[in-house]
Design an enzyme around this catalytic site. Structure first.
Site, short mmCIF file in Angstrom:
data_model
loop_
_atom_site.label_atom_id
_atom_site.label_comp_id
_atom_site.label_asym_id
_atom_site.label_seq_id
_atom_site.Cartn_x
_atom_site.Cartn_y
_atom_site.Cartn_z
N ASP A 1 0.87 -1.18 0.00
CA ASP A 1 0.00 0.00 0.00
C ASP A 1 0.90 1.22 0.00
O ASP A 1 1.46 1.59 1.03
CB ASP A 1 -0.92 -0.02 1.24
CG ASP A 1 -1.71 1.27 1.39
OD1 ASP A 1 -1.86 2.00 0.39
OD2 ASP A 1 -2.17 1.56 2.51
N LYS B 1 2.94 10.85 -4.31
CA LYS B 1 1.85 10.12 -4.96
C LYS B 1 0.89 11.06 -5.68
O LYS B 1 0.26 10.68 -6.67
CB LYS B 1 1.11 9.29 -3.91
CG LYS B 1 0.02 8.38 -4.48
CD LYS B 1 -0.58 7.54 -3.37
CE LYS B 1 -1.74 6.69 -3.87
NZ LYS B 1 -2.28 5.83 -2.80
N ASP C 1 -12.67 6.62 2.38
CA ASP C 1 -11.23 6.54 2.66
C ASP C 1 -10.73 7.95 2.97
O ASP C 1 -10.58 8.78 2.07
CB ASP C 1 -10.51 5.97 1.44
CG ASP C 1 -9.02 5.73 1.69
OD1 ASP C 1 -8.50 6.21 2.72
OD2 ASP C 1 -8.38 5.07 0.86
#
Length: 442
Positions: free
Chosen positions: A37, A100, A225
């Site tokens: 992850d 990211k 999330d």
């Protein structure tokens, strides 16, 4: 003829018996496919253990199950994870985080310049792609996928240390809204870390796997999330072992960092009220930020916490301090209640519902028809956020899995499936939705 059939039957029975006895009495093989992850603010690695069917989220040397998604460059080397995060305040221009957000994306020059304002390090444009400018004993640029590769290499080494075997294969998760280019560049980051990626899995699907929803009778699953820096809401349809992402929405500028920042701003005002001057030294701000972050976490379990932070303030009484010497420390103390924290952030908390409502509207679904609401990301531990979601849906969300580790747990399960581990799980298959677009509320 019948004798031959009987002999074949006996051989098959013996093979089944040998397999059963092997599973019962022989040590299970060491897993060799890891689940990764690579999060915006934290990243983790997990493995599925054959035989027991349990997922292990691998710890670092200090027993921590995740590492900050930060990489710091110094004159002597490259540090990743906690070691890099510890240098963020002392080496801000060369400590890269949030990579990211940039990986595999093509930016217009104006957009990239606007994005880079929030960071202490320098973000440059290379034909539409973002790169980070590093200045140590020389000046050079690095790509977002290189930053990702250093983090994935750190996770790979953690897994190899724990398992005692060389790891060369992995399954990795990405946000559901990542396009083909972003997915390919994430795979490239893994390749740079010496890993072959067997499958790329969407983070909401991984979370659904972690919650075991691939094995139960549910149809409409809503995944909320909320991590350190971003909010992603996904509506999944499940039929059998197949998941279709039906709608997505989110806010890429809303997360735990914003809640901490509100509390930090309040704390700085309290310091000024008590001592007559605000904290200005980098070390003071750093210690206040650490104390505030710890307070936010503790307030998920306790109704109040006490901040105690020594500060070196430039007050009138310290004007006689010899030149070059630090002022004598003062002790700042304050009680922070959960009610105060919720009041400071209530408008931010309310923003969580906007993408939830959008996802339901775009998915043509009433909130009463959502079978399961699952929470992912450490910020969903905040009691007010859980209460907000519970009140909106009229039922409690599923919190049976550690929200910090839900995605890595699901990716590890998929890694076990790809590695042929027993007992075999029902594999979740994602149905690609080429026409899906994410609505963003940033």
């Amino acid at each position: 003829m019948s004798g031959e059939i009987s002999m074949i039957g006996s051989v098959i029975l013996a093979l089944f018996l040998a397999g059963y006895l092997g599973q019962q009495y022989l040590p299970p093989p060491t897993p060799k496919v890891i689940g990764l992850d690579l999060g915006t603010t934290f990243c983790s690695v997990g493995v599925f253990h054959p035989g027991s069917g349990e997922v292990e989220v691998i710890e670092d040397e200090q027993g921590r199950k995740s590492i900050p998604s930060a990489v710091s460059f110094t004159a002597t080397g490259v540090l990743a994870g906690h070691e890099a995060a510890d240098l963020a305040d002392r080496n801000p221009q060369n400590t890269i985080y949030d990579a990211k957000r940039f990986i595999g994306k093509i930016f217009e020059l104006e957009v990239l310049e606007q994005e880079s304002i929030r960071y202490p390090f320098k973000v440059i444009n290379n034909n539409g792609s973002a790169e980070f400018l590093i200045s140590t004993n020389r000046t050079f640029s690095v790509s977002p996928e290189f930053i990702g590769s250093r983090l994935l290499l750190k996770l790979r080494k953690m897994a190899e240390r724990q398992l005692g075997v060389l790891i060369q294969k992995a399954v990795i998760s990405v946000p559901a809204e990542f396009d083909e280019r972003q997915r390919n560049y994430t795979v490239r980051a893994a390749n740079l870390a010496g890993l072959e990626v067997l499958r790329v899995i969407n983070e909401p699907t991984a979370a659904a796997l972690a919650y075991g929803l691939h094995k139960v009778d549910v149809f409409n699953v809503l995944v909320v999330d909320l991590g350190g820096g971003t909010l992603d809401v996904s509506l999944l349809n499940k039929q059998g072992g197949m998941f279709l992402t039906r709608a997505m929405a989110g806010n890429n500028k809303l997360g735990g960092q914003d809640f901490s920042q509100r509390l930090l701003q309040y704390t700085i005002k309290r310091v000024q009220q008590e001592f007559g001057v605000p904290p200005t030294l980098k070390e003071d701000i750093y210690h206040l930020r650490q104390a505030v972050e710890a307070a936010k976490i503790n307030l998920t379990l306790q109704p109040s916490v006490t901040l105690r932070v020594p500060l070196h303030l430039q007050t009138h009484s310290s004007s006689g301090t010899p030149e070059g010497a630090a002022p004598a420390p003062v002790l700042f103390q304050d009680v922070i209640t959960r009610e105060l924290f919720e009041e400071l952030n209530e408008d931010l908390f309310q923003k969580i519902l906007a993408p939830v409502k959008t996802v339901l509207a775009e998915g043509h679904l009433e909130k009463e028809n959502v079978d399961e609401v699952v929470l992912v990301g450490g910020s969903t531990r905040i009691p007010r956020i859980r209460r907000l979601i519970s009140e909106y849906f009229g039922k409690e969300p599923n919190t049976s899995v550690d929200p910090d580790l839900a995605v890595v747990t699901g990716v590890a399960i998929q890694a076990g499936i790809m590695g042929g581990s027993w007992p075999l799980q029902v594999s979740a298959i994602e149905i690609p939705n080429r026409h899906l677009r994410k609505t963003n509320f940033s």
